[in-house]
Motif scaffolding. Sequence first.
Motif, PDB file in Angstrom:
ATOM      1  N   ARG A  65       0.839  -1.209   0.000  1.00 57.04           N
ATOM      2  CA  ARG A  65       0.000   0.000   0.000  1.00 57.04           C
ATOM      3  C   ARG A  65       0.866   1.248   0.000  1.00 57.04           C
ATOM      4  NH1 ARG A  65      -5.365  -0.840   1.572  1.00 57.04           N
ATOM      5  NH2 ARG A  65      -5.814  -2.933   2.317  1.00 57.04           N
ATOM      6  N   LYS A  66       0.353   2.330  -0.583  1.00 54.51           N
ATOM      7  CA  LYS A  66       1.011   3.633  -0.511  1.00 54.51           C
ATOM      8  C   LYS A  66       0.832   4.167   0.906  1.00 54.51           C
ATOM      9  CE  LYS A  66       0.162   5.176  -5.241  1.00 54.51           C
ATOM     10  NZ  LYS A  66      -0.499   6.219  -6.042  1.00 54.51           N
ATOM     11  N   THR A  67       1.885   4.728   1.460  1.00 55.16           N
ATOM     12  CA  THR A  67       1.764   5.281   2.809  1.00 55.16           C
ATOM     13  C   THR A  67       0.980   6.595   2.809  1.00 55.16           C
ATOM     14  OG1 THR A  67       3.937   6.318   2.569  1.00 55.16           O
ATOM     15  CG2 THR A  67       3.853   4.200   3.708  1.00 55.16           C
ATOM     16  N   SER A  68       0.958   7.289   1.686  1.00 59.31           N
ATOM     17  CA  SER A  68       0.283   8.585   1.631  1.00 59.31           C
ATOM     18  C   SER A  68      -1.233   8.491   1.756  1.00 59.31           C
ATOM     19  CB  SER A  68       0.648   9.317   0.339  1.00 59.31           C
ATOM     20  OG  SER A  68       0.233   8.550  -0.784  1.00 59.31           O
ATOM     21  N   ASP A  69      -1.835   7.508   1.092  1.00 59.32           N
ATOM     22  CA  ASP A  69      -3.294   7.419   1.120  1.00 59.32           C
ATOM     23  C   ASP A  69      -3.821   6.004   1.387  1.00 59.32           C
ATOM     24  OD1 ASP A  69      -2.730   6.166  -1.265  1.00 59.32           O
ATOM     25  OD2 ASP A  69      -3.876   7.553  -2.511  1.00 59.32           O
TER      26      ASP A  69
ATOM     27  N   ASN B  37       9.124   0.865   2.732  1.00 57.75           N
ATOM     28  CA  ASN B  37      10.065   1.376   1.757  1.00 57.75           C
ATOM     29  C   ASN B  37       9.895   2.891   1.699  1.00 57.75           C
ATOM     30  OD1 ASN B  37      11.395   2.250  -0.580  1.00 57.75           O
ATOM     31  ND2 ASN B  37      11.083   0.290  -1.603  1.00 57.75           N
ATOM     32  N   PRO B  38      10.762   3.645   2.401  1.00 58.68           N
ATOM     33  CA  PRO B  38      10.609   5.100   2.422  1.00 58.68           C
ATOM     34  C   PRO B  38      10.889   5.761   1.071  1.00 58.68           C
ATOM     35  CG  PRO B  38      12.602   4.444   3.583  1.00 58.68           C
ATOM     36  CD  PRO B  38      11.885   3.190   3.206  1.00 58.68           C
ATOM     37  N   VAL B  39      11.682   5.115   0.221  1.00 67.39           N
ATOM     38  CA  VAL B  39      11.989   5.678  -1.093  1.00 67.39           C
ATOM     39  C   VAL B  39      10.744   5.673  -1.977  1.00 67.39           C
ATOM     40  CG1 VAL B  39      13.371   5.391  -3.185  1.00 67.39           C
ATOM     41  CG2 VAL B  39      14.413   5.008  -0.939  1.00 67.39           C
ATOM     42  N   LEU B  40      10.038   4.537  -2.004  1.00 70.28           N
ATOM     43  CA  LEU B  40       8.821   4.438  -2.803  1.00 70.28           C
ATOM     44  C   LEU B  40       7.577   4.907  -2.061  1.00 70.28           C
ATOM     45  CD1 LEU B  40       9.380   0.934  -4.468  1.00 70.28           C
ATOM     46  CD2 LEU B  40       9.770   3.199  -5.473  1.00 70.28           C
ATOM     47  N   GLY B  41       7.698   5.047  -0.747  1.00 73.26           N
ATOM     48  CA  GLY B  41       6.537   5.453   0.052  1.00 73.26           C
ATOM     49  C   GLY B  41       5.497   4.353   0.140  1.00 73.26           C
ATOM     50  N   THR B  42       5.966   3.111   0.332  1.00 76.32           N
ATOM     51  CA  THR B  42       5.045   1.978   0.409  1.00 76.32           C
ATOM     52  C   THR B  42       5.305   1.145   1.666  1.00 76.32           C
ATOM     53  OG1 THR B  42       6.527   0.556  -0.888  1.00 76.32           O
ATOM     54  CG2 THR B  42       4.824   1.769  -2.101  1.00 76.32           C
ATOM     55  N   VAL B  43       4.281   0.378   2.031  1.00 75.84           N
ATOM     56  CA  VAL B  43       4.373  -0.600   3.110  1.00 75.84           C
ATOM     57  C   VAL B  43       3.837  -1.921   2.550  1.00 75.84           C
ATOM     58  CG1 VAL B  43       3.517  -1.265   5.391  1.00 75.84           C
ATOM     59  CG2 VAL B  43       4.066   1.107   4.923  1.00 75.84           C
ATOM     60  N   THR B  44       4.633  -2.979   2.715  1.00 70.34           N
ATOM     61  CA  THR B  44       4.235  -4.307   2.259  1.00 70.34           C
ATOM     62  C   THR B  44       4.091  -5.187   3.486  1.00 70.34           C
ATOM     63  OG1 THR B  44       5.448  -4.025   0.189  1.00 70.34           O
ATOM     64  CG2 THR B  44       4.871  -6.284   0.816  1.00 70.34           C
ATOM     65  N   LYS B  45       2.931  -5.867   3.599  1.00 71.14           N
ATOM     66  CA  LYS B  45       2.700  -6.722   4.754  1.00 71.14           C
ATOM     67  C   LYS B  45       1.668  -7.795   4.431  1.00 71.14           C
ATOM     68  CE  LYS B  45      -0.818  -3.761   6.846  1.00 71.14           C
ATOM     69  NZ  LYS B  45      -1.238  -3.097   8.079  1.00 71.14           N
ATOM     70  N   ALA B  46       1.643  -8.800   5.300  1.00 70.75           N
ATOM     71  CA  ALA B  46       0.631  -9.841   5.209  1.00 70.75           C
ATOM     72  C   ALA B  46      -0.652  -9.301   5.834  1.00 70.75           C
ATOM     73  CB  ALA B  46       1.081 -11.099   5.937  1.00 70.75           C
TER      74      ALA B  46
END
Length: 69
Positions: free
Chosen positions: A24-28, A57-66
């Motif tokens: 997911r994008k961390t922004s929205d 991933n702060p560069v892409l602004g994403t969080v990956t999780k189960a």
Amino acid sequence: FIIVAWLASSCEDNNCQQCKIVTRKTSDNSIVSSSGGTEYCGAELAAFKAANPTITNPVLGTVTKAECN
């Protein structure tokens, strides 16, 4: 027939959840990508969660999780 019925209901007796890996994008909080959901029960569920920690991933602004429910 009894064995087939037992196998079909074996997950109902344990703690079972549908899980998938979601980015997911961390922004929205919108979904960037998602794997197909798979049902895990008991020890398999715990192992799946342990093997898939949250990754930011702060560069892409994403969080990956189960994500399981």
